[in-house]
Write a protein that holds these residues in place. Structure first.
Motif, PDB file in Angstrom:
ATOM      1  N   ASP A  53      54.519  87.850  -1.452  1.00 43.41           N
ATOM      2  CA  ASP A  53      55.034  87.849  -0.072  1.00 43.41           C
ATOM      3  C   ASP A  53      54.600  86.918   0.737  1.00 43.41           C
ATOM      4  O   ASP A  53      55.083  86.526   1.772  1.00 43.41           O
ATOM      5  CB  ASP A  53      54.485  89.268   0.583  1.00 43.41           C
ATOM      6  CG  ASP A  53      55.018  89.551   2.131  1.00 43.41           C
ATOM      7  OD1 ASP A  53      56.094  89.743   1.819  1.00 43.41           O
ATOM      8  OD2 ASP A  53      54.338  89.571   2.819  1.00 43.41           O
ATOM      9  N   VAL A  54      53.616  86.028   0.684  1.00 44.60           N
ATOM     10  CA  VAL A  54      53.117  84.700   1.269  1.00 44.60           C
ATOM     11  C   VAL A  54      54.330  83.840   1.319  1.00 44.60           C
ATOM     12  O   VAL A  54      54.516  83.245   2.420  1.00 44.60           O
ATOM     13  CB  VAL A  54      51.647  84.195   0.707  1.00 44.60           C
ATOM     14  CG1 VAL A  54      51.621  82.998   1.652  1.00 44.60           C
ATOM     15  CG2 VAL A  54      50.594  85.241   0.978  1.00 44.60           C
ATOM     16  N   GLU A  79      47.426  85.119  10.611  1.00 46.84           N
ATOM     17  CA  GLU A  79      46.493  85.203   9.267  1.00 46.84           C
ATOM     18  C   GLU A  79      46.216  83.777   8.962  1.00 46.84           C
ATOM     19  O   GLU A  79      44.785  83.671   8.392  1.00 46.84           O
ATOM     20  CB  GLU A  79      47.202  85.763   8.279  1.00 46.84           C
ATOM     21  CG  GLU A  79      46.605  85.934   6.804  1.00 46.84           C
ATOM     22  CD  GLU A  79      45.514  86.863   7.062  1.00 46.84           C
ATOM     23  OE1 GLU A  79      44.597  86.849   6.178  1.00 46.84           O
ATOM     24  OE2 GLU A  79      45.444  87.765   8.024  1.00 46.84           O
ATOM     25  N   ALA A  80      47.091  82.592   9.180  1.00 47.85           N
ATOM     26  CA  ALA A  80      46.533  81.415   8.845  1.00 47.85           C
ATOM     27  C   ALA A  80      45.703  80.689   9.771  1.00 47.85           C
ATOM     28  O   ALA A  80      44.826  80.287   9.632  1.00 47.85           O
ATOM     29  CB  ALA A  80      47.730  80.423   8.736  1.00 47.85           C
ATOM     30  N   ILE A  81      46.058  80.979  11.158  1.00 46.00           N
ATOM     31  CA  ILE A  81      45.140  80.580  12.302  1.00 46.00           C
ATOM     32  C   ILE A  81      43.783  80.995  12.257  1.00 46.00           C
ATOM     33  O   ILE A  81      42.675  80.245  12.494  1.00 46.00           O
ATOM     34  CB  ILE A  81      45.661  81.059  13.614  1.00 46.00           C
ATOM     35  CG1 ILE A  81      46.678  80.370  13.943  1.00 46.00           C
ATOM     36  CG2 ILE A  81      44.697  80.809  14.735  1.00 46.00           C
ATOM     37  CD1 ILE A  81      46.694  78.787  14.524  1.00 46.00           C
ATOM     38  N   GLY A 125      47.729  83.577   2.406  1.00 45.79           N
ATOM     39  CA  GLY A 125      47.613  84.735   1.799  1.00 45.79           C
ATOM     40  C   GLY A 125      47.322  84.697   0.288  1.00 45.79           C
ATOM     41  O   GLY A 125      47.107  83.598  -0.384  1.00 45.79           O
ATOM     42  N   GLU A 126      47.118  85.843  -0.283  1.00 41.60           N
ATOM     43  CA  GLU A 126      47.025  85.837  -1.821  1.00 41.60           C
ATOM     44  C   GLU A 126      48.175  85.689  -2.719  1.00 41.60           C
ATOM     45  O   GLU A 126      49.459  86.477  -2.152  1.00 41.60           O
ATOM     46  CB  GLU A 126      46.347  87.075  -2.060  1.00 41.60           C
ATOM     47  CG  GLU A 126      45.669  87.026  -3.564  1.00 41.60           C
ATOM     48  CD  GLU A 126      44.638  88.460  -3.701  1.00 41.60           C
ATOM     49  OE1 GLU A 126      43.626  87.948  -3.940  1.00 41.60           O
ATOM     50  OE2 GLU A 126      45.180  89.445  -3.338  1.00 41.60           O
ATOM     51  N   VAL A 127      48.342  85.075  -3.510  1.00 38.06           N
ATOM     52  CA  VAL A 127      49.748  84.950  -4.370  1.00 38.06           C
ATOM     53  C   VAL A 127      49.275  84.944  -5.947  1.00 38.06           C
ATOM     54  O   VAL A 127      48.109  84.757  -6.131  1.00 38.06           O
ATOM     55  CB  VAL A 127      50.330  83.421  -4.019  1.00 38.06           C
ATOM     56  CG1 VAL A 127      51.026  83.505  -3.077  1.00 38.06           C
ATOM     57  CG2 VAL A 127      49.517  82.231  -4.427  1.00 38.06           C
ATOM     58  N   PHE A 133      47.329  78.369   1.238  1.00 38.66           N
ATOM     59  CA  PHE A 133      47.884  78.206   2.437  1.00 38.66           C
ATOM     60  C   PHE A 133      49.359  77.658   1.967  1.00 38.66           C
ATOM     61  O   PHE A 133      49.492  76.813   0.906  1.00 38.66           O
ATOM     62  CB  PHE A 133      47.353  77.151   3.466  1.00 38.66           C
ATOM     63  CG  PHE A 133      46.235  77.703   4.125  1.00 38.66           C
ATOM     64  CD1 PHE A 133      46.354  78.265   5.288  1.00 38.66           C
ATOM     65  CD2 PHE A 133      44.941  77.381   3.444  1.00 38.66           C
ATOM     66  CE1 PHE A 133      45.106  78.527   6.089  1.00 38.66           C
ATOM     67  CE2 PHE A 133      43.900  77.927   4.285  1.00 38.66           C
ATOM     68  CZ  PHE A 133      43.908  78.532   5.520  1.00 38.66           C
ATOM     69  N   PHE A 134      50.527  78.128   2.574  1.00 37.33           N
ATOM     70  CA  PHE A 134      51.768  77.639   2.231  1.00 37.33           C
ATOM     71  C   PHE A 134      52.508  77.004   3.582  1.00 37.33           C
ATOM     72  O   PHE A 134      52.586  77.597   4.463  1.00 37.33           O
ATOM     73  CB  PHE A 134      52.706  78.437   1.523  1.00 37.33           C
ATOM     74  CG  PHE A 134      52.279  78.703  -0.080  1.00 37.33           C
ATOM     75  CD1 PHE A 134      53.082  77.982  -0.701  1.00 37.33           C
ATOM     76  CD2 PHE A 134      51.363  79.700  -0.357  1.00 37.33           C
ATOM     77  CE1 PHE A 134      52.773  78.059  -2.213  1.00 37.33           C
ATOM     78  CE2 PHE A 134      50.854  79.858  -1.710  1.00 37.33           C
ATOM     79  CZ  PHE A 134      51.869  78.951  -2.544  1.00 37.33           C
TER      80      PHE A 134
END
Length: 349
Positions: free
Chosen positions: A287-288, A311-313, A268-270, A167-168
């Motif tokens: 892209d996150v 996506e985070a929710i 997302g994925e980083v 999460f960012f």
């Protein structure tokens, strides 16, 4: 406040338990196994770890966090040397008093104590100096680099790039240009420094990691296992809000205003890995990062405090006092597809 005190006490007593294991183990490895020696190591280990953790959590963290590097290093080293020295002398005196059926004062006045202080204690003191300085130097450097960064460098964890789900949150101060023009650049720097210092506690409590400061913005990340299935990253934002509200009088007195802020959260994925030669750094790419930044920018457009991507929710379980409201789909700057965004609010505590 109670939660903070409870957390500190858990740390102190947890350190004492660790000391109860390390103390006798170190003593027996260094001087050979002996029941009395192991018992003294146990008591000294508990005392050293308990007192060190107590001073760390209740004195050093609260009174010296804003001091310069050298002063903090010196003070911490002196405290640790004093704790180790006092604990060793205390254990020796108590043991000798019990062994010889003498009072504490009589034991201190006896020749055995004088011999201990001149022949044995200097080596203990030198050891205490070395271990205290090196321990605190590592702690200080680790604090400069950020949580877990030094450990990652030493172990080479990200020497080769890795993929991680995180999460960012991009959190940005409001009206920063206007504030800087009003209070001046030096005062504005003090304002930002105070704000970033004051929000560190909620970030730490939520197991968040400060990735970087960019001007008047702070980027915070959470590993998936530290926030997914719960709402640690959301609690962090509202914890920051409550923290700043509790310090409003201080900000008005010092700067004539209370800091406002908005944030955007995405998941997302980083890719995470080491970069650089003259100056190494562990960085995130993906892209996150860009999307989280754009969501934060959209919070200004919509005049909302906290915006969260769909996506985070879907990876979070909101607390009972949190409310999520869908705001619709938005084509964010630089994005080719629309993204669903939610506003998350929290009822007052």
């Amino acid at each position: 406040m109670k939660q903070g005190l409870s957390s500190k006490l858990k740390t102190v007593f947890g350190a004492a338990i660790v000391g109860a294991v390390i103390g006798p183990l170190f003593t027996c490895l260094a001087f050979g196994f002996d029941i009395e020696r192991a018992a003294k190591g146990l008591i000294a280990g508990v005392m050293i770890s308990f007192l060190s953790a107590f001073f760390e959590k209740f004195v050093l963290e609260t009174k010296f966090k804003k001091r310069n590097f050298s002063l903090v290093l010196a003070v911490r080293t002196i405290v640790y040397i004093s704790v180790i020295s006092f604990s060793v002398m205390f254990v020796w005196v108590v043991h000798e008093s019990m062994l010889n059926s003498r009072g504490v004062i009589a034991t201190i006045q006896h020749n055995d104590f004088s011999n201990f202080m001149t022949r044995v204690f200097p080596y203990i003191f030198l050891f205490a100096m070395a271990i205290s300085f090196m321990t605190n130097l590592v702690i200080q450097i680790s604090g400069l680099l950020g949580k877990g960064v030094l450990f990652s460098y030493v172990t080479g964890r990200y020497h080769k790039p890795k993929m991680e789900e995180r999460f960012f949150m991009f959190l940005d101060l409001e009206s920063s240009t206007t504030i800087a023009e009003t209070i001046g650049p030096v005062k504005y720097h003090e304002f930002m420094s105070s704000f970033f210092f004051d929000i560190s506690r909620p970030i730490e409590h939520s197991k968040g990691e400060i990735y970087q400061y960019v001007g008047d913005e702070v980027v915070i990340s959470w590993k998936k296992q530290n926030s997914a299935g719960g709402a640690a990253c959301l609690r962090c934002f509202f914890g920051i809000r409550d923290r700043i509200d509790s310090l409003s009088e201080k900000y008005i007195k010092q700067f004539g205003l209370i800091p406002g802020f908005k944030a955007g959260l995405h998941f997302g994925e980083v890719v995470i890995g080491e970069v650089g030669d003259l100056r190494k750094e562990i960085v995130f790419h993906g892209d996150v990062m860009n999307t989280a930044s754009r969501i934060q920018g959209q919070s200004k457009v919509l005049n909302k405090q906290l915006l969260v991507s769909e996506e985070a929710i879907k990876h979070l379980e909101l607390d009972d006092n949190m409310i999520s409201e869908p705001l619709g789909s938005f084509r964010l700057k630089g994005k080719e597809i629309d993204i669903n965004i939610f506003e998350v609010t929290c009822k007052a505590n």
